[in-house]
Design an enzyme around this catalytic site. Structure first.
Site, PDB file in Angstrom:
ATOM      1  N   ARG A 162      41.687  45.016  32.418  1.00  0.00           N
ATOM      2  CA  ARG A 162      41.444  45.921  33.539  1.00  0.00           C
ATOM      3  C   ARG A 162      42.589  46.925  33.564  1.00  0.00           C
ATOM      4  O   ARG A 162      43.679  46.608  34.052  1.00  0.00           O
ATOM      5  CB  ARG A 162      41.426  45.094  34.832  1.00  0.00           C
ATOM      6  N   HIS A 220      42.733  46.648  40.737  1.00  0.00           N
ATOM      7  CA  HIS A 220      41.501  45.896  40.993  1.00  0.00           C
ATOM      8  C   HIS A 220      40.476  46.791  41.696  1.00  0.00           C
ATOM      9  O   HIS A 220      39.343  46.943  41.252  1.00  0.00           O
ATOM     10  CB  HIS A 220      41.799  44.670  41.854  1.00  0.00           C
ATOM     11  N   TYR A 270      52.048  42.845  40.630  1.00  0.00           N
ATOM     12  CA  TYR A 270      51.920  41.546  39.963  1.00  0.00           C
ATOM     13  C   TYR A 270      51.841  41.595  38.439  1.00  0.00           C
ATOM     14  O   TYR A 270      51.678  40.572  37.801  1.00  0.00           O
ATOM     15  CB  TYR A 270      50.731  40.770  40.528  1.00  0.00           C
TER      16      TYR A 270
HETATM   17  C1  LIG Z   1      32.940  34.693  46.731  1.00  0.00           C
HETATM   18  C2  LIG Z   1      33.967  35.779  46.726  1.00  0.00           C
HETATM   19  N1  LIG Z   1      35.255  35.471  46.944  1.00  0.00           N
HETATM   20  C3  LIG Z   1      36.202  36.430  46.956  1.00  0.00           C
HETATM   21  C4  LIG Z   1      35.866  37.737  46.741  1.00  0.00           C
HETATM   22  C5  LIG Z   1      36.944  38.833  46.775  1.00  0.00           C
HETATM   23  N2  LIG Z   1      37.113  39.348  45.408  1.00  0.00           N
HETATM   24  C6  LIG Z   1      36.458  40.435  44.977  1.00  0.00           C
HETATM   25  S1  LIG Z   1      36.674  40.698  43.343  1.00  0.00           S
HETATM   26  C7  LIG Z   1      37.730  39.390  43.201  1.00  0.00           C
HETATM   27  C8  LIG Z   1      38.320  39.076  41.870  1.00  0.00           C
HETATM   28  C9  LIG Z   1      37.271  39.000  40.822  1.00  0.00           C
HETATM   29  O1  LIG Z   1      37.829  38.704  39.595  1.00  0.00           O
HETATM   30  P1  LIG Z   1      36.945  38.672  38.302  1.00  0.00           P
HETATM   31  O2  LIG Z   1      35.788  37.773  38.500  1.00  0.00           O
HETATM   32  O3  LIG Z   1      37.824  38.371  37.156  1.00  0.00           O
HETATM   33  O4  LIG Z   1      36.337  40.139  38.195  1.00  0.00           O
HETATM   34  P2  LIG Z   1      37.149  41.499  38.028  1.00  0.00           P
HETATM   35  O5  LIG Z   1      37.468  41.997  39.395  1.00  0.00           O
HETATM   36  O6  LIG Z   1      38.344  41.209  37.211  1.00  0.00           O
HETATM   37  O7  LIG Z   1      36.190  42.396  37.339  1.00  0.00           O
HETATM   38  C10 LIG Z   1      37.875  38.752  44.423  1.00  0.00           C
HETATM   39  C11 LIG Z   1      38.732  37.578  44.659  1.00  0.00           C
HETATM   40  C12 LIG Z   1      34.510  38.021  46.524  1.00  0.00           C
HETATM   41  N3  LIG Z   1      34.069  39.261  46.315  1.00  0.00           N
HETATM   42  N4  LIG Z   1      33.595  37.031  46.512  1.00  0.00           N
END
Ligand SMILES: Cc1ncc(C[n+]2csc(CCOP(=O)(O)OP(=O)(O)O)c2C)c(N)n1
Ligand SMILES: Cc1ncc(C[n+]2csc(CCOP(=O)(O)OP(=O)(O)O)c2C)c(N)n1
Ligand SMILES: [Mg+2]
Ligand SMILES: [Mg+2]
Lengths: 326, 366, 326, 366
Positions: B256, B260, B269
């Site tokens: 990424r 985020h 971080y």
């Molecule tokens: C069930 C749930 N918990 C927490 C969140 C908050 N949240 C949004 S994206 C994210 C991280 C996602 O990480 P990843 O699956 O690796 O996807 P990336 O953002 O790296 O594409 C979090 C914790 C959410 N959207 N849904």
């Protein structure tokens, strides 16, 4: 016409809806070979095959999440959650997705699944097997919530739920599954969602119930017939969301008194919404305070004590007296 | 304890274009120069859109945004391998997939503009952004059950992140897919981070791909910054699914490159060195180098592609900003096929209230 | 004393409770290095270490389920669910276990976890990031539910929640996180759970609110001061379960009118229970129908339209007028 | 597609006593004859209790019951390997574990008698029956987090069935345990059935043990009808966990010889041949044969063990049936440390109502 208990009536609805609509598929734990732990899906798999009556892995979120996917694809999944106390692992799928796909896609896709699940107590089951969880789903926009109180209604409402384009949580009071038989047509019919039924007319007080509490109220009516002889109007809500508010309103306009009977915990059970609506819209018609006869704000106790938790006919009548003697 | 080895498992790894854009010729998928250029053009458009939305966000012209910067090879390479009848079930970082499959840029922007009308795509078989992490994988499995039941020649693809593999729904989706032998492909965009949580704090497994073993299904790890590897692996997995051979988990290793979302500050971080390491592995530059070296792209043509992308994006921004405000009725009218009476009454009540006051602002129209 | 916004006040409570009780541990997504996506847990990990401030895998059921285990073991876990719209995957752990371990073991073990989670809308967030989900937990016996409306209350209530032996769902209205600062003591203090606060005394009508609706109501009071000049009594519930019924009862006994303001969907939001209690216990004191000013029975719309969904000061006042002009 | 093999994994298998009770000497765990007899005695008691409760249920003297028939080796072999400070987190088919760890038979019976007082065990570190399938695995992981935080010399063991491995919570528990390197042992009683659903319809993985690979943790498959193999594998896993080497998934292959519960009729979905196949692999008979062959058990001693078991069970039944009915106050008094006023008021209201009528029956006392 033939005599059916509620299990048979539900089974008949499933048989007929699967017959007339090839897009109806049934899935859940033990719904196939075993015919469901209560036998509601008995015979479906041998008639319609393993592709349409699917024994899934043991995972409620999986069952509901894949049902949503199937509904989006264009099928009509009828999912079973083995007991309503086990619906919680699927809560995210129901609240965050099933209830919202239509709105989220401005109607392009919809998730008109039916989730069948046995509910409520009174059969001396283990913990988590006797829960009344309807309030969670009534509070969730985008869902419909149905709970039949008789074999006849069960068949007609389930057929209507399956033909409905929206997601329906269909609660089956397991205490009524085999409680009695009544005349039920063998052919298909529907009972419209969103319409309550006046089980008995009366003029002194409106008694509102749903699910197995309807039968309890009917027993209370019998006690009443022997003793107090109040003129009680009994309403079976049948659909809990959307609520048939006009039916409640009309009855309370007439009687001026209302007793709501609910097995679920008192606080924020459906009775609260009905009482609130009355306090908002019918205040001047009320001759006495609303009375709620409910389960307590505790978990359903293990079965040694469940009969003290579940409203009994006597407790219902006690509530009626309270409303009448005010 | 003495032991008997019961079973052995292995996990494959695929990479075709190296970081300097040199290809392993024998692994190259069959793609015409026109197709290769088309893929590159999609990548440029995705990057251009990303950068533009980031700017709009900083200017307060659009809401919180989750950029796909540096991950373009995955949604684009995989979507390029799909056929029209296939289903794409996205998470929230697959704008490249939408571009390939023909979702207008306007729709992508409307979503981040907080406008529910975004998700009525004019093209089919694409589900909208799904925010609750991991939950959408089950929808793909369910669609695959529908495909299987109707005996159609289609496949459902689910996208999710490395973080998404920790959710129970991911497990249930792969387990349903394995058990029911579903025509389904699970594509993990392993971009090393879930907001501030690094991959190694998500799971103790060395690879995401090996999670396939738990479900008795195919698993493969792919260089996710290599659009040709992603294309080839997806192609293979789609063919497998289409011919009844079951689901595949594809782990695409990427990074990424941005925050985020626009609400995040990744410098809190992670180190600039790490970002630099990955910048050198940029999927777009890599494809560009490859095409230049092959003579399929010239600096002039490249310039032209970029200009066209910019023009497209600017046109979409104009559309977005001129898009009429939604009606407050839109709050109420799509929850049920037929809106229940009580909800209609609530809508009326809102109108009655709004009639008593001046408009709140220009966010909506009554 | 120093000026703090709600984020700082909550952070201060966590710092101090961790300081005074080694059994307090904090866990959740991004709570460590990042200090939480809203920075509520900022600095905790560098001060108390990775063993006490744990960045977990992305799994809400895992976070709550392991918190329950830690609480049974004797620790005091303070779990963060990143947004209350993401609490549903943990619903089974909360309803089937956190709420029940004490009862199930007759008090031998307890699961006195604290679940902190930002809630409600008004900050132009994406779907699922602006949910008001408190009703689900208020309906669940065995839980306590808290929602502060000011920095001062936030600090005192969070400290009380952490010291409480029962499981507490602690909602933090994210619109208030940085909305304003007020004087907050630097040292530790608690505000008792279960006690509402009379924000402003009045005699014409009782206005009941919680969370960010308290601020909205305060703004409505200002509008009222310029125009109608009703004498409005504003109550901030602070704890939603158990409800401070005596506070509500006493106020409505005095005013005879009640307007309840809630951001959650109308049907079976907490307002329903308050209205129902009034209809049961204070009917004769009511001079006008209860009024609920609420979100609608729809999902929270995407942010383009959210200001039409969330009750505004004007809409609150509209409700007050309705009660007064009856 | 050409490929590079990235990683290899293998899964071990352990069996010590064969179906005729012959031991693989070099694999035998270090257990004294007294200990071996004690294990056997526990197994006999568990079986005796099981059969008795089944009878009581048929007579309507107790509620729905989930027998452990044929699976005794797993809870007993594993619990026998634990130390006092270890935690046992059960599902609902681990009565044998409770017996080993000193939970009175009365408590076991009270649970199935629908009496909440069952779970206040006089011994520590054992969680009560947990009905929502799979959910308890996370509690074990959480307890292990507590142990780790307090740097204690203890381990948490979670029990669950083959069906339980399909739930999301199982996934999250193993993933937490792997990622956080928790002192935790996950014991799967793979009894081939989840009510009517056979193991192969639960997951497409050939073994449950290989699911460990998804979490980068140890996994082993054990003959679950071999109490010594279960003991040895648990012993090894406990030692690993105790020394900071992380969690283990132990798949114990066994068979549910009875119905799922007394509400079930297994003849609806499985063949008598299958049941017969497994009857010949009965864990109790196998241990009996081994001990007889070793001269550690005589027919007389065996008889005596059985008689003592029967006597213990009969004594417990007496206790159970004479146990005073619970008070209706018990419905209210344990939800909170201090019962809130509204709930106290509800209790009072119930009492006031009960004062107006005759008792409902003998289920409770007001
Ligand atoms: C069930 C749930 N918990 C927490 C969140 C908050 N949240 C949004 S994206 C994210 C991280 C996602 O990480 P990843 O699956 O690796 O996807 P990336 O953002 O790296 O594409 C979090 C914790 C959410 N959207 N849904
Ligand atoms: C979440 C949940 N869903 C459904 C049930 C109903 N149920 C009880 S036991 C069982 C099967 C369990 O199978 P398995 O995990 O293999 O354990 P076994 O019964 O074989 O010991 C089911 C479906 C439940 N208790 N919990
Ligand atoms: Mg990621
Ligand atoms: Mg099993």
């Amino acid at each position: 016409m033939t005599k059916m208990n509620m299990v048979q009536a539900l089974n008949s609805a499933l048989m007929l809806e699967m017959e007339s609509n090839k897009d109806v598929v049934v899935l859940g734990e033990d719904v196939g070979v075993d015919g469901g732990v209560f036998r509601v899906t008995e015979g479906l798999q041998s008639k319609y095959g393993k592709q349409r009556v699917i024994d899934t892995p043991l995972a409620e979120s999986g069952i509901i999440g894949t049902s949503i996917g199937m509904a989006i694809y264009g099928l009509k999944p009828v999912a079973e959650v083995q007991f309503s106390g086990f619906i919680y692992p699927a809560f995210n799928q129901i609240v965050s997705h099933a209830a919202r796909i239509r709105n989220r896609t401005r109607g392009k896709y919809a998730s008109g699944i039916v989730v069948r699940t046995p509910c409520s107590g009174g059969v001396k089951a283990l913990e988590h097997h006797s829960e009344s969880t309807e309030a969670f789903f009534i509070h969730t926009p985008g869902l419909k919530v149905v709970m039949p109180a008789s074999p006849y209604d069960a068949k007609g409402l389930l057929a209507a739920a399956i033909r409905d384009p929206d997601p329906v949580i269909f609660f089956e009071p397991l205490k009524l599954y085999r409680a009695y038989k009544e005349e039920v047509p063998e052919e298909a019919y529907t009972i419209p969602l969103g319409k309550a039924k006046v089980v008995q007319e009366g003029s002194d007080v409106t008694l509102i119930a749903w699910g197995s509490m309807v039968k309890t109220c009917q027993e209370a009516l019998q006690l009443n017939a022997q003793n107090e002889k109040y003129s009680i109007e009994l309403i079976d809500l049948r659909t809990l969301s959307p609520l048939d508010w006009p039916a409640v309103h009309k009855s309370v306009q007439k009687t001026g008194r209302c007793v709501i009977v609910q097995e679920a915990p008192k606080t924020l059970g459906l009775g609260a919404e009905i009482a609130a609506r009355l306090a908002e819209e019918d205040l001047l018609s009320l001759k006495s305070p609303i009375v709620r006869v409910t389960g307590f704000d505790t978990m359903m106790p293990y079965f040694k004590l469940e009969n003290y938790y579940i409203p009994s006919p006597e407790r219902v009548l006690h509530g009626v007296k309270k409303a009448m003697q005010f | 304890m003495p032991q008997e080895v019961y079973s052995n498992f292995s996990i494959r790894k695929l990479s075709i274009l190296d970081k300097d854009g040199k290809a392993d010729e024998k692994l190259l998928p069959k793609l015409s120069p026109a197709q290769l250029k088309e893929i590159y053009t999609h990548m440029v458009l995705a990057r251009t859109l990303d950068e533009k939305i980031l700017k709009l966000q900083r200017q307060g012209r659009i809401g919180t945004y989750s950029p796909g910067l540096g991950q373009e090879a995955i949604p684009i390479g995989s979507a390029y391998a799909t056929q029209k009848q296939d289903w794409s079930v996205q998470s929230f970082r697959e704008h490249g997939m939408m571009i390939v499959r023909g979702v207008p840029l306007l729709n992508i922007m409307l979503y981040f503009g907080g406008d529910e009308r975004n998700a009525k795509y004019p093209v089919d078989n694409i589900l909208p952004n799904s925010v609750p992490v991991g939950s959408q994988t089950l929808h793909a499995a369910g669609i695959a059950m529908g495909i299987q039941y109707k005996q159609k020649d289609a496949v459902a693809i689910a996208y999710f992140g490395d973080g998404g593999t920790s959710e129970g729904d991911f497990h249930e989706a792969l387990n349903f897919a394995g058990t029911l032998n579903l025509p389904c492909v699970f594509i993990c965009q392993n971009n090393q981070w879930a907001i501030s949580v690094p991959r190694k704090s998500q799971t103790h497994a060395e690879t995401i791909a090996q999670k396939a073993i738990a479900y008795g299904i195919e698993g493969i790890q792919v260089d996710g910054n290599d659009v040709l590897a992603v294309y080839a692996a997806t192609q293979e997995a789609l063919a497998r699914a289409r011919t009844g051979k079951g689901p595949t988990l594809i782990e695409c290793v990427t990074y990424r490159m941005g925050d985020h979302t626009t609400a995040d500050d990744a410098t809190r971080y992670r180190s600039p060195e790490e970002v630099q390491y990955w910048r050198e592995r940029d999927p777009l530059l890599r494809m560009q180098k490859y095409l230049l070296a092959q003579g399929m792209l010239s600096p002039q043509l490249d310039e032209q592609i970029k200009n066209e992308s910019t023009a497209k994006v600017e046109a979409a921004v104009l559309q977005y900003e001129q898009f009429p405000a939604p009606s407050v009725d839109d709050i109420f009218d799509y929850h049920y096929k037929q809106t229940p009476a009580d909800l209609e009454a609530q809508k009326k009540e809102l109108h009655a209230f709004l009639d008593t006051i001046k408009p709140l602002g220009n966010e909506g129209e009554k």
